[in-house]
Motif scaffolding. Sequence first.
Motif, mmCIF file in Angstrom:
data_model
loop_
_atom_site.group_PDB
_atom_site.id
_atom_site.type_symbol
_atom_site.label_atom_id
_atom_site.label_comp_id
_atom_site.label_asym_id
_atom_site.label_seq_id
_atom_site.Cartn_x
_atom_site.Cartn_y
_atom_site.Cartn_z
ATOM 1 N N ARG A 89 116.686 34.462 -22.659
ATOM 2 C CA ARG A 89 115.656 33.517 -22.255
ATOM 3 C C ARG A 89 116.149 32.767 -21.017
ATOM 4 N NH1 ARG A 89 115.760 33.983 -27.725
ATOM 5 N NH2 ARG A 89 113.891 33.645 -28.962
ATOM 6 N N ILE A 90 115.260 32.571 -20.040
ATOM 7 C CA ILE A 90 115.675 31.873 -18.811
ATOM 8 C C ILE A 90 116.047 30.422 -19.117
ATOM 9 C CG2 ILE A 90 113.194 31.758 -18.198
ATOM 10 C CD1 ILE A 90 116.076 31.399 -15.752
ATOM 11 N N TYR A 92 116.535 27.754 -22.754
ATOM 12 C CA TYR A 92 116.696 27.753 -24.228
ATOM 13 C C TYR A 92 117.303 29.069 -24.712
ATOM 14 C CZ TYR A 92 113.491 23.824 -23.723
ATOM 15 O OH TYR A 92 112.897 22.647 -23.334
ATOM 16 N N ARG A 129 113.742 27.873 -34.786
ATOM 17 C CA ARG A 129 114.865 28.163 -33.878
ATOM 18 C C ARG A 129 115.218 26.892 -33.111
ATOM 19 N NH1 ARG A 129 115.764 29.992 -28.544
ATOM 20 N NH2 ARG A 129 117.646 31.249 -28.346
ATOM 21 N N SER A 131 117.796 25.186 -30.200
ATOM 22 C CA SER A 131 118.445 25.765 -29.013
ATOM 23 C C SER A 131 118.912 24.662 -28.071
ATOM 24 C CB SER A 131 117.438 26.664 -28.292
ATOM 25 O OG SER A 131 116.203 26.002 -28.135
ATOM 26 N N GLY A 148 116.042 22.442 -28.155
ATOM 27 C CA GLY A 148 114.746 23.006 -28.522
ATOM 28 C C GLY A 148 114.586 22.934 -30.027
ATOM 29 N N PHE A 170 109.316 14.643 -21.570
ATOM 30 C CA PHE A 170 109.907 15.709 -20.761
ATOM 31 C C PHE A 170 110.175 15.196 -19.343
ATOM 32 C CE2 PHE A 170 110.069 20.128 -19.013
ATOM 33 C CZ PHE A 170 111.085 20.579 -19.837
ATOM 34 N N ALA A 175 103.366 21.520 -14.878
ATOM 35 C CA ALA A 175 104.117 22.775 -15.010
ATOM 36 C C ALA A 175 104.511 23.361 -13.661
ATOM 37 C CB ALA A 175 103.283 23.785 -15.786
ATOM 38 N N PHE A 178 108.150 23.165 -13.109
ATOM 39 C CA PHE A 178 109.115 23.654 -14.094
ATOM 40 C C PHE A 178 110.158 24.610 -13.504
ATOM 41 C CE2 PHE A 178 110.556 26.168 -17.795
ATOM 42 C CZ PHE A 178 111.100 25.132 -18.524
ATOM 43 N N VAL A 353 112.596 36.524 -31.847
ATOM 44 C CA VAL A 353 111.443 35.687 -32.168
ATOM 45 C C VAL A 353 110.797 35.214 -30.863
ATOM 46 C CG1 VAL A 353 112.777 33.526 -32.405
ATOM 47 C CG2 VAL A 353 110.593 33.784 -33.582
ATOM 48 N N PHE A 355 108.164 32.606 -29.349
ATOM 49 C CA PHE A 355 107.330 31.414 -29.536
ATOM 50 C C PHE A 355 106.364 31.269 -28.363
ATOM 51 C CE2 PHE A 355 111.054 30.445 -32.119
ATOM 52 C CZ PHE A 355 110.476 29.917 -33.268
ATOM 53 N N SER A 378 102.762 30.474 -19.467
ATOM 54 C CA SER A 378 104.137 30.931 -19.214
ATOM 55 C C SER A 378 104.735 31.757 -20.353
ATOM 56 C CB SER A 378 105.020 29.706 -18.961
ATOM 57 O OG SER A 378 106.353 30.071 -18.851
ATOM 58 N N ALA A 382 106.676 35.379 -20.516
ATOM 59 C CA ALA A 382 108.126 35.433 -20.783
ATOM 60 C C ALA A 382 108.436 36.483 -21.863
ATOM 61 C CB ALA A 382 108.626 34.062 -21.227
ATOM 62 N N GLN A 383 107.572 36.590 -22.875
ATOM 63 C CA GLN A 383 107.849 37.572 -23.945
ATOM 64 C C GLN A 383 107.677 38.997 -23.430
ATOM 65 O OE1 GLN A 383 109.220 35.845 -25.881
ATOM 66 N NE2 GLN A 383 108.142 33.896 -25.757
ATOM 67 N N ARG A 386 110.873 39.739 -21.693
ATOM 68 C CA ARG A 386 112.034 39.638 -22.573
ATOM 69 C C ARG A 386 112.032 40.737 -23.633
ATOM 70 N NH1 ARG A 386 113.914 36.536 -26.550
ATOM 71 N NH2 ARG A 386 111.885 35.947 -27.379
HETATM 72 FE FE1 HDD Z 1 109.467 25.890 -22.679
HETATM 73 C C1 HDD Z 1 111.109 28.456 -24.109
HETATM 74 C C2 HDD Z 1 110.361 23.829 -25.299
HETATM 75 C C3 HDD Z 1 108.137 23.150 -21.056
HETATM 76 C C4 HDD Z 1 108.470 27.900 -20.181
HETATM 77 N N1 HDD Z 1 110.506 26.097 -24.381
HETATM 78 C C5 HDD Z 1 111.114 27.247 -24.802
HETATM 79 C C6 HDD Z 1 111.767 27.027 -26.047
HETATM 80 C C7 HDD Z 1 111.570 25.723 -26.380
HETATM 81 C C8 HDD Z 1 110.772 25.148 -25.329
HETATM 82 C C9 HDD Z 1 112.071 25.014 -27.607
HETATM 83 C C10 HDD Z 1 112.567 28.067 -26.817
HETATM 84 C C11 HDD Z 1 111.733 28.733 -27.868
HETATM 85 C C12 HDD Z 1 112.606 29.667 -28.661
HETATM 86 O O1 HDD Z 1 113.424 29.162 -29.454
HETATM 87 O O2 HDD Z 1 112.475 30.867 -28.452
HETATM 88 N N2 HDD Z 1 109.331 23.890 -23.065
HETATM 89 C C13 HDD Z 1 109.714 23.264 -24.229
HETATM 90 C C14 HDD Z 1 109.311 21.880 -24.173
HETATM 91 C C15 HDD Z 1 108.680 21.694 -22.990
HETATM 92 C C16 HDD Z 1 108.692 22.963 -22.291
HETATM 93 C C17 HDD Z 1 109.565 20.862 -25.268
HETATM 94 C C18 HDD Z 1 108.048 20.452 -22.434
HETATM 95 C C19 HDD Z 1 107.376 19.627 -23.177
HETATM 96 N N3 HDD Z 1 108.507 25.571 -20.930
HETATM 97 C C20 HDD Z 1 107.990 24.389 -20.462
HETATM 98 C C21 HDD Z 1 107.249 24.625 -19.248
HETATM 99 C C22 HDD Z 1 107.331 25.980 -18.994
HETATM 100 C C23 HDD Z 1 108.130 26.555 -20.052
HETATM 101 C C24 HDD Z 1 106.525 23.557 -18.443
HETATM 102 C C25 HDD Z 1 106.747 26.787 -17.867
HETATM 103 C C26 HDD Z 1 105.717 26.445 -17.176
HETATM 104 N N4 HDD Z 1 109.809 27.816 -22.187
HETATM 105 C C27 HDD Z 1 109.260 28.452 -21.136
HETATM 106 C C28 HDD Z 1 109.558 29.932 -21.104
HETATM 107 C C29 HDD Z 1 110.431 30.103 -22.381
HETATM 108 C C30 HDD Z 1 110.478 28.696 -22.939
HETATM 109 C C31 HDD Z 1 110.147 30.432 -19.838
HETATM 110 C C32 HDD Z 1 111.781 30.743 -22.141
HETATM 111 C C33 HDD Z 1 111.882 31.880 -23.088
HETATM 112 C C34 HDD Z 1 110.652 31.872 -23.831
HETATM 113 O O3 HDD Z 1 109.813 30.936 -23.331
HETATM 114 O O4 HDD Z 1 110.403 32.579 -24.771
HETATM 115 O O5 HDD Z 1 108.389 30.658 -21.155
#
Ligand code: HDD
Length: 715
Positions: A89-90, A92, A129, A131, A148, A170, A175, A178, A353, A355, A378, A382-383, A386
């Motif tokens: 994951r990029i 978390y 999960r 993280s 996370g 946050f 976004a 981000f 997993v 999410f 997003s 990402a999935q 990945r």
């Molecule tokens: Fe995110 C993963 C939580 C903003 C894009 N995010 C990810 C995970 C957590 C969060 C807990 C790990 C899930 C896991 O265990 O697989 N993210 C947050 C929280 C945010 C947040 C609390 C703000 C309130 N995230 C956020 C933004 C973007 C992303 C604004 C993009 C626009 N997040 C991602 C992702 C990830 C991710 C790149 C990385 C791997 C994945 O999703 O599966 O899409």
Amino acid sequence: MAKDPGKSKEPKSSGKRSVPPIPSRTGHGGELHQTAAGNIHGRLTTNQGVVISDNQNSLRLGERGTALLEDFILREKIAHFDHERIPERIVYARGSAAHGYFQVYKSLSAITRAAFLQNPQERTRVFVRFSTLTGGAGSIDTPRDLRGFAVKFYTSEGNFDLVGSNIPVFFIQDAMKFPDLAHALKMEPDRGFPQAASAHDTFWDFVSLTPESMHMLMWVMSDRAIPRSFRMMEGFGVHTFRLINACDEAKFVKFHWRPTIGSTSLIWDEAVKLGGADPDFHRRDLWEAIDKEHYPEFELGLQVFDEAFAEKLDFDILDPTKLISEELLPLQMVGKLVLDRNPDNFFAETEQVAFHPGHVVPGIDFTNDPLLQGRLCSYLDAQLIRLGGPNFHEIPINRPVCPWRNFQRDGQMRMTVAPGQIAYEPNSIARDTPRECPETGFQSYRANYPVESSTEKRRSRAESFADHYSQARLFWTSMTPPEQQHIVSAFSFELGKVARPAIRQRMLGHLMTIHSELGRRVIAALGVEEVEPAKPAVQPRNDKPSPALSIVAKAPKTIQGRKIAILVTDGSDAAFIGKLKRQITGAGAEVAVLAPLIGGIRTSDGNRLAADHALYAGPSVFFDAVAILPSSEGVVNLAREAAAIDWLRDAFAHLKVIAYHTDAALLFEKAQIDVAADEGMVVLNGSTGGVGTFLDMAKQHRIWAREPLVRGATA
Ligand code: HDD
């Protein structure tokens, strides 16, 4: 002929099929649905099911000759190994997870129609999960970072993912920012370091140019960002969501998770030392707690409110850099999450997993929070990268538990066999194909909030998002003195690592605006020039402090789920150790015996006592409180060991409650620690003190009054 190492015996066949074929609608091919049949039969096979006769030696020409290309068994095995890793994951990337269940205390039908929130008799399966945001999958568990807290509910109406964190706000409001945030925070792209650390120029450059991050910075510089355990931290859904009931009435909601054993944090020096002593500290802690059936529990708390309430607030409920204080809107505790099973396979479950905040069920909906809206696009993407394609929902950990049927077809790694001629809708050919359901299907909530008077397209930020300092100030004024001191120390450490003075000074200007006392104390700790406060677009308010923001102020007095070490040597009093162990476990804590060597000790009664850790491999940072029970002979050797002296000094400096037998006096002397330094030093064999007093004191976890004696602003 040389004997083959590790050659295993062929298991006896029972002659029975262990896996019954799943009936196929097409009348053939049912066995395609078998899973992991090879394991069940007990015979090692290739992925094509061919039984392997020799798993130790590749096929070669002669005894010492060249390997043969025709060895399809070797080639399949190595090729599979070569492909074992998927892109991490990029953000978390480093995570640990567990299975469990969620159950509501009473029906929430008044506020939501979500099926899993209706029946207090029903348990909904979950996979959670935890993280860190910043580091790679192989980094450490205890950096300063947000955690996370992602929960997948396998409900009867589909999967609902609550993808939150242990901090209720946050860094950014939109976004669009981000990727910039993640790039600035993660290792610098030219040098590939620092790993899992925000203490570097690019992070502080970005945030110091992004005033909306000020509130979040206060949280990540606080002890919240170094939790003691995943079992002991709060969780938050961050954004404002909507709940919709069966009458189509909507309310806003903020989701909270509260650990039932209270939340508590590490001391920064502990976090640093744990990074080396046990990089898997949190992962191990979660695994072991579940393994020992001390199941982590979290209550779900809701802040439910309507539009009239939202309109009265001094900030916008669509702004994810703001929270609604609990004093203003208390939590309603509505249910409990229990984690009661460790994963069977880290890769298959924790890694695969997927999410997605867009995984919602009828009765739960989004708001226009611009960060949430961006997240909705997003995660699916990402999935796809990945997990390698659009069928990741078929991976066991991601599959809904309710039936799912549609006309999406094919693609990489399609697992289900969809029979029949029809793969479209509407159709008039096959009556039993799935149709849309206007009555029961997911309906996005009809009304917008706020009601927009204009439909003009624009790239802009609402005025109601402009106050970046009031809640940062509120956080500072709501902290207890030790928590404030830790925030000052964290800023000093992080800004002390910034190489470019201009970035540091810019950041100090923001701290002055957040609160002049905070700014001055960090400036003093860094020994740099005073700076002008940053000029805010909106002058910060002085809100009434919110004690609910402080984890020290609301810490429950408990040793439930904590770990207590007993340090012993040859000749230690067997009866006393036994009594202490019984009382510690009876009070709900875990106990570990530490001896100079892992082989254990011989106690006063001549029996052997096994050790859980050797002293040199079990630093006191692993434990919440310690008891030192050497014999009068054993302490002589102990007092010569740097590991023993460091063990005691660290326990003292980390403000732990320390119980001791008077025979340990020499060790205290060598460590230069006063046995009666404060109320956290408890003598076990004196006329005062005793085991009861020790356990009572240990419920406080830390002796905060000791801190000014052992640490200055920068340590
Ligand atoms: Fe995110 C993963 C939580 C903003 C894009 N995010 C990810 C995970 C957590 C969060 C807990 C790990 C899930 C896991 O265990 O697989 N993210 C947050 C929280 C945010 C947040 C609390 C703000 C309130 N995230 C956020 C933004 C973007 C992303 C604004 C993009 C626009 N997040 C991602 C992702 C990830 C991710 C790149 C990385 C791997 C994945 O999703 O599966 O899409």
